[in-house]
Design a protein around this motif. Structure first.
Motif, PDB file in Angstrom:
ATOM      1  N   ARG A   1      69.238  80.675   3.750  1.00  0.00           N
ATOM      2  CA  ARG A   1      69.658  80.634   5.146  1.00  0.00           C
ATOM      3  C   ARG A   1      69.631  82.068   5.657  1.00  0.00           C
TER       4      ARG A   1
ATOM      5  N   ARG B   1      71.070  83.518  -0.359  1.00  0.00           N
ATOM      6  CA  ARG B   1      72.482  83.842  -0.495  1.00  0.00           C
ATOM      7  C   ARG B   1      73.102  82.962  -1.580  1.00  0.00           C
TER       8      ARG B   1
ATOM      9  N   PHE C   1      75.934  80.389  -2.572  1.00  0.00           N
ATOM     10  CA  PHE C   1      76.893  79.414  -2.059  1.00  0.00           C
ATOM     11  C   PHE C   1      77.656  78.802  -3.237  1.00  0.00           C
TER      12      PHE C   1
ATOM     13  N   SER D   1      80.787  74.299   0.170  1.00  0.00           N
ATOM     14  CA  SER D   1      81.207  75.157   1.274  1.00  0.00           C
ATOM     15  C   SER D   1      80.003  75.485   2.157  1.00  0.00           C
ATOM     16  N   PRO D   2      80.155  75.410   3.469  1.00  0.00           N
ATOM     17  CA  PRO D   2      79.067  75.812   4.356  1.00  0.00           C
ATOM     18  C   PRO D   2      78.939  77.325   4.491  1.00  0.00           C
ATOM     19  N   THR D   3      79.940  78.051   3.988  1.00  0.00           N
ATOM     20  CA  THR D   3      79.976  79.514   4.121  1.00  0.00           C
ATOM     21  C   THR D   3      79.519  80.159   2.814  1.00  0.00           C
ATOM     22  N   PRO D   4      78.593  81.112   2.848  1.00  0.00           N
ATOM     23  CA  PRO D   4      78.159  81.773   1.615  1.00  0.00           C
ATOM     24  C   PRO D   4      79.321  82.452   0.896  1.00  0.00           C
TER      25      PRO D   4
ATOM     26  N   ASN E   1      76.800  87.517  -0.017  1.00  0.00           N
ATOM     27  CA  ASN E   1      75.678  87.815   0.872  1.00  0.00           C
ATOM     28  C   ASN E   1      74.902  89.032   0.382  1.00  0.00           C
TER      29      ASN E   1
ATOM     30  N   GLU F   1      84.955  89.120  -1.238  1.00  0.00           N
ATOM     31  CA  GLU F   1      83.551  89.458  -1.414  1.00  0.00           C
ATOM     32  C   GLU F   1      83.453  90.974  -1.507  1.00  0.00           C
TER      33      GLU F   1
END
Length: 333
Positions: A214, A218, A220, A234-237, A240, A284
């Motif tokens: 994406r 990345r 996930f 999760s839709p969020t990485p 990154n 992160e």
């Protein structure tokens, strides 16, 4: 990180005794979850006390069938899990190029070399309900609750599947569990590894870390109560690439050290990186490079898989460019 630990001198109270031995001797061991655990910086040379790993040899004996290249090692100790095993250690891997095929090799020591199984492939691209261009990137987890091996792999690159086995060689019930439709905005979901790791409020036993495409590649994650079904993602990485100064990252493994949790992975600059994500996956914190290629790696090291034997830490990794890669063994200095 997936892995295991062995001590040749003692077989009494194996799990508790061996973990203590490794922690004392090397500052590193493997917990019951199969995640690499650090007890201290005894071999510290990189971020978070990661050891300095030095090349020992190429892992596999004989030609790399069928396409002359292999990727994504997953090293597993089976000596304390099943009877009648072909060896103490099973090394799972696959070609990348079509048709791929999930394969295994055997050795009685992590130094190798490993002998390829004459019955390969264990899983090919002709699946029970469909035929895909290729299957690749195997990661095998031992599920103690069901006394089965779960093998996670991709095929096509948009779908990750799981199969099960009681002996680590004969896999059945190949089942899709992850696809791009489950992670909004992604065009690929692959190169997954699964580990025991509970997240607060998720009612889970296992987590999956994987590559999603994406706006670059990345890392996930997802979670499941049993490693087989009821996966959520999760839709969020989780990690990154931009803070590492690269555009793409992949091949993640989970690492537990210093009372916290990290992800180890490779970047498109050919080096391996480490990022702290915390035990609840709420961080992160990019810590930089923990392993760089040597001349024989041809500019690229990737997809680390970890274990330890007699208190010595090992890393199996993929080396070389895409479609000419091989699997190498490295040992902590």
């Amino acid at each position: 990180m997936e892995g295991f630990h062995r001590n040749r001198q003692s077989h009494v109270g194996r799990r508790s005794v061996l973990r203590a031995t490794a922690a004392t001797a090397a500052g590193i061991t493997v917990g019951a979850s199969g995640v690499l655990v650090g007890a201290g910086p005894a071999l510290a040379a990189g971020p978070a006390g990661m050891p300095t790993y030095r090349y020992v040899r190429d892992a596999l004996v004989g030609p790399l069938r069928p396409t002359g290249e292999v990727i994504f090692p997953c090293i597993r100790g089976v000596y304390d899990k099943i009877s009648g095993a072909r060896s103490r250690y099973y090394l799972y891997y696959a070609p990348h190029e079509n048709p791929g095929g999930i394969r295994v090799a055997f050795a009685d020591a992590l130094d190798g070399p490993f002998t390829q199984y004459e019955g390969n492939p264990l899983i090919d691209n002709i699946l029970p309900t469909t035929t895909v261009s290729h299957v690749s990137s195997p990661h095998v987890t031992w599920d103690a609750a069901t006394r089965q091996f779960f093998c996670y792999f991709h095929g096509e690159n948009t779908v990750t599947r799981v199969a099960r086995s009681t002996d680590g060689l004969h896999f059945t019930d190949e089942t899709p569990i992850l696809s791009t439709r489950l992670v909004p905005g992604t065009s690929e979901t692959s190169y997954a590894r699964v580990f025991e790791h509970a997240l607060p409020g998720r009612n889970n036993k296992y987590v999956m870390v994987f590559m999603g495409v994406r706006d670059g590649r990345r890392i996930f994650y997802g979670w499941s109560p049993n490693g087989w079904d009821n996966w959520r993602f999760s839709p969020t990485p989780l990690v990154n690439p931009e803070p590492d100064g690269v555009t793409d990252i992949s091949g993640p493994s989970l690492v537990k050290r210093n009372g916290t949790t990290y992800v180890a992975y490779h970047g498109n600059d050919g080096r391996m990186y480490l990022t702290e994500v915390g035990n609840t996956f709420n961080k992160e914190t990019h810590l930089g490079v923990f392993h760089s290629p040597i001349a024989s790696d041809q500019g690229r090291v990737a997809a680390p898989s970890f274990g330890s034997e007699d208190g010595v830490a090992y890393m199996f990794y993929e080396a070389g460019p895409r479609l000419t890669a091989r699997i190498c063994i490295a040992r902590a200095a």
